[in-house]
Design a protein around this motif. Structure first.
Motif, mmCIF file in Angstrom:
data_model
loop_
_atom_site.group_PDB
_atom_site.id
_atom_site.type_symbol
_atom_site.label_atom_id
_atom_site.label_comp_id
_atom_site.label_asym_id
_atom_site.label_seq_id
_atom_site.Cartn_x
_atom_site.Cartn_y
_atom_site.Cartn_z
ATOM 1 N N PRO A 151 0.849 -1.282 0.179
ATOM 2 C CA PRO A 151 -0.058 0.016 -0.056
ATOM 3 C C PRO A 151 0.931 1.424 0.130
ATOM 4 C CG PRO A 151 -0.168 -0.988 1.904
ATOM 5 C CD PRO A 151 0.580 -2.025 1.373
ATOM 6 N N GLU A 152 2.173 1.058 0.438
ATOM 7 C CA GLU A 152 3.024 2.304 0.510
ATOM 8 C C GLU A 152 3.241 2.856 -0.790
ATOM 9 O OE1 GLU A 152 3.293 0.101 4.360
ATOM 10 O OE2 GLU A 152 3.518 -0.584 2.277
ATOM 11 N N THR A 153 3.543 1.994 -1.815
ATOM 12 C CA THR A 153 3.908 2.200 -3.243
ATOM 13 C C THR A 153 2.761 2.220 -4.116
ATOM 14 O OG1 THR A 153 4.484 -0.002 -3.732
ATOM 15 C CG2 THR A 153 6.181 1.379 -2.890
ATOM 16 N N GLY A 154 1.794 1.561 -3.601
ATOM 17 C CA GLY A 154 0.453 1.245 -4.592
ATOM 18 C C GLY A 154 0.849 0.476 -5.980
ATOM 19 N N ALA A 155 1.855 -0.354 -5.921
ATOM 20 C CA ALA A 155 2.452 -1.160 -6.977
ATOM 21 C C ALA A 155 2.315 -2.624 -6.611
ATOM 22 C CB ALA A 155 3.731 -0.741 -7.104
ATOM 23 N N ALA A 156 2.061 -3.422 -7.829
ATOM 24 C CA ALA A 156 2.306 -4.912 -7.560
ATOM 25 C C ALA A 156 3.004 -5.403 -8.937
ATOM 26 C CB ALA A 156 0.755 -5.569 -7.424
ATOM 27 N N ILE A 182 12.542 -7.886 -20.607
ATOM 28 C CA ILE A 182 11.885 -6.375 -20.834
ATOM 29 C C ILE A 182 10.883 -6.050 -19.469
ATOM 30 C CG2 ILE A 182 10.298 -4.821 -21.927
ATOM 31 C CD1 ILE A 182 12.728 -5.886 -23.436
ATOM 32 N N LEU A 183 11.357 -4.873 -19.099
ATOM 33 C CA LEU A 183 10.387 -4.588 -17.783
ATOM 34 C C LEU A 183 9.132 -3.805 -18.413
ATOM 35 C CD1 LEU A 183 9.603 -3.628 -14.765
ATOM 36 C CD2 LEU A 183 11.040 -1.681 -15.097
ATOM 37 N N MET A 184 7.896 -4.113 -18.043
ATOM 38 C CA MET A 184 6.893 -3.464 -18.724
ATOM 39 C C MET A 184 5.961 -2.871 -17.447
ATOM 40 S SD MET A 184 5.816 -5.932 -21.729
ATOM 41 C CE MET A 184 5.065 -4.684 -22.898
ATOM 42 N N GLY A 185 5.351 -1.774 -17.536
ATOM 43 C CA GLY A 185 4.429 -1.203 -16.666
ATOM 44 C C GLY A 185 3.096 -0.729 -17.233
ATOM 45 N N LEU A 186 2.093 -0.663 -16.352
ATOM 46 C CA LEU A 186 0.819 -0.366 -16.550
ATOM 47 C C LEU A 186 0.279 0.834 -15.648
ATOM 48 C CD1 LEU A 186 -1.723 -0.478 -18.539
ATOM 49 C CD2 LEU A 186 -2.718 -2.143 -16.916
ATOM 50 N N LEU A 187 0.042 1.802 -15.591
ATOM 51 C CA LEU A 187 -0.520 2.543 -14.663
ATOM 52 C C LEU A 187 -1.968 2.835 -14.615
ATOM 53 C CD1 LEU A 187 1.918 6.011 -15.111
ATOM 54 C CD2 LEU A 187 2.164 3.809 -13.338
ATOM 55 N N ARG A 217 -6.627 -8.305 -18.529
ATOM 56 C CA ARG A 217 -7.468 -7.314 -17.982
ATOM 57 C C ARG A 217 -8.372 -7.456 -16.853
ATOM 58 N NH1 ARG A 217 -8.923 -7.374 -24.472
ATOM 59 N NH2 ARG A 217 -7.369 -5.428 -25.084
ATOM 60 N N VAL A 218 -8.840 -8.652 -16.727
ATOM 61 C CA VAL A 218 -9.563 -8.889 -15.525
ATOM 62 C C VAL A 218 -8.855 -8.704 -14.376
ATOM 63 C CG1 VAL A 218 -10.900 -10.528 -14.276
ATOM 64 C CG2 VAL A 218 -11.265 -10.337 -16.598
ATOM 65 N N ILE A 219 -7.510 -9.239 -14.153
ATOM 66 C CA ILE A 219 -6.773 -9.114 -12.891
ATOM 67 C C ILE A 219 -6.179 -7.689 -12.949
ATOM 68 C CG2 ILE A 219 -4.292 -9.787 -14.035
ATOM 69 C CD1 ILE A 219 -5.720 -10.923 -10.379
ATOM 70 N N CYS A 220 -5.989 -6.869 -13.840
ATOM 71 C CA CYS A 220 -5.469 -5.620 -13.587
ATOM 72 C C CYS A 220 -6.420 -4.711 -13.344
ATOM 73 C CB CYS A 220 -4.944 -5.032 -14.867
ATOM 74 S SG CYS A 220 -3.337 -5.633 -15.185
ATOM 75 N N ARG A 221 -7.843 -4.794 -13.585
ATOM 76 C CA ARG A 221 -9.186 -4.021 -13.341
ATOM 77 C C ARG A 221 -9.255 -4.476 -11.771
ATOM 78 N NH1 ARG A 221 -12.021 -5.219 -17.353
ATOM 79 N NH2 ARG A 221 -12.890 -7.229 -16.364
ATOM 80 N N PHE A 222 -9.190 -5.599 -11.490
ATOM 81 C CA PHE A 222 -9.266 -5.711 -9.929
ATOM 82 C C PHE A 222 -8.311 -5.335 -9.202
ATOM 83 C CE2 PHE A 222 -7.972 -8.567 -6.458
ATOM 84 C CZ PHE A 222 -8.983 -8.480 -5.538
ATOM 85 N N GLY A 223 -7.105 -5.209 -9.610
ATOM 86 C CA GLY A 223 -5.813 -4.570 -8.743
ATOM 87 C C GLY A 223 -6.158 -2.957 -8.726
ATOM 88 N N ASP A 255 -9.293 -1.535 -9.234
ATOM 89 C CA ASP A 255 -10.451 -0.877 -8.866
ATOM 90 C C ASP A 255 -10.619 -1.278 -7.077
ATOM 91 O OD1 ASP A 255 -11.027 -0.048 -11.146
ATOM 92 O OD2 ASP A 255 -12.407 -1.451 -11.941
ATOM 93 N N GLU A 256 -10.123 -2.522 -6.948
ATOM 94 C CA GLU A 256 -10.375 -3.173 -5.611
ATOM 95 C C GLU A 256 -9.149 -3.030 -4.671
ATOM 96 O OE1 GLU A 256 -13.448 -4.207 -4.719
ATOM 97 O OE2 GLU A 256 -14.115 -3.883 -6.944
ATOM 98 N N MET A 257 -7.898 -3.296 -5.302
ATOM 99 C CA MET A 257 -6.974 -2.923 -4.494
ATOM 100 C C MET A 257 -6.380 -1.581 -4.324
ATOM 101 S SD MET A 257 -5.002 -6.454 -5.597
ATOM 102 C CE MET A 257 -3.416 -6.178 -4.560
ATOM 103 N N ARG A 258 -7.069 -0.732 -5.188
ATOM 104 C CA ARG A 258 -6.255 0.591 -5.193
ATOM 105 C C ARG A 258 -4.936 0.652 -5.530
ATOM 106 N NH1 ARG A 258 -9.341 -0.321 -0.861
ATOM 107 N NH2 ARG A 258 -7.980 0.297 0.713
ATOM 108 N N LEU A 259 -4.569 -0.169 -6.368
ATOM 109 C CA LEU A 259 -3.284 0.052 -6.774
ATOM 110 C C LEU A 259 -3.076 0.992 -7.843
ATOM 111 C CD1 LEU A 259 -2.486 -3.724 -7.613
ATOM 112 C CD2 LEU A 259 -1.418 -2.278 -5.718
ATOM 113 N N HIS A 260 -1.963 1.664 -8.214
ATOM 114 C CA HIS A 260 -1.701 2.877 -8.993
ATOM 115 C C HIS A 260 -0.631 2.130 -10.101
ATOM 116 C CE1 HIS A 260 -0.727 6.726 -10.742
ATOM 117 N NE2 HIS A 260 0.419 6.500 -10.860
ATOM 118 N N ARG A 261 0.070 1.281 -9.794
ATOM 119 C CA ARG A 261 0.710 0.772 -10.863
ATOM 120 C C ARG A 261 1.101 -0.839 -10.809
ATOM 121 N NH1 ARG A 261 5.486 1.107 -13.895
ATOM 122 N NH2 ARG A 261 7.203 -0.315 -13.305
#
Length: 174
Positions: free
Chosen positions: A82-87, A164-169, A109-115, A117-123
């Protein structure tokens, strides 16, 4: 349960251990994955019986086609803080009958939407072998962008490969 257009994500069960063991021992399925040390069916069964409860720090789910009770893959959001909002995201479609048919993209798409919307991740981030073009296309379709490259850090078939490191915000999911 978490559902998309093609898949349903559900908690893994101890009875899924045998399927995972088969996938772990199939060289084609594990070609671009870190394999670790070989495990017996008994070891995987024991590990699955002791899987920790899904929680913020780690959520490990099975992938099933909608309308079927057939495990075709697994997906995990791990190391969430939660401190970084990342997973970190890990994905495997282990049933080859479902490769190239949109199930991996829908799962992402489903797991990222969960991350988000529900987990309040940023990244959400992941690493993928540079030569694994099908996986890279899946991630790009969902909105992931390449953010960096680790040179020659994955060895397979007597050759070193880049990762390759990939990210989604949050807000970039397609």
């Amino acid at each position: 349960m978490l559902t998309g257009d093609l898949v349903r994500l559900r908690p893994l069960e101890p009875s899924d251990a045998e399927t995972m063991w088969r996938w772990n021992n199939d060289p084609e399925i594990g070609r671009w994955m870190f394999r670790g040390y070989p495990e017996s069916l008994a070891q995987i069964t024991e590990r699955f019986a002791a899987l920790p409860r899904n929680a913020y720090a780690g959520t490990f789910l099975g992938v099933e086609p909608l309308g079927e009770q057939r495990l075709i893959g697994s997906v995990r959001l791990r190391d969430a803080a939660p401190e970084t909002g990342a997973a970190e995201l890990d994905l495997r479609i282990g049933d080859k009958d479902y490769w190239g048919r949109g199930y991996a993209t829908d799962t992402v798409r489903v797991i990222c939407r969960f991350g988000f919307d529900e987990m309040r991740l940023h990244r959400i981030a992941l690493t993928v072998v540079a030569d694994n073009e099908p996986a890279r296309r899946v991630y790009e379709k969902a909105g992931f962008v390449a953010e960096g490259r680790q040179r020659e850090c994955f060895r397979r078939d007597g050759k070193w490969h880049d990762m390759i490191l990939m990210g989604l915000l949050e807000g970039e999911l397609r």
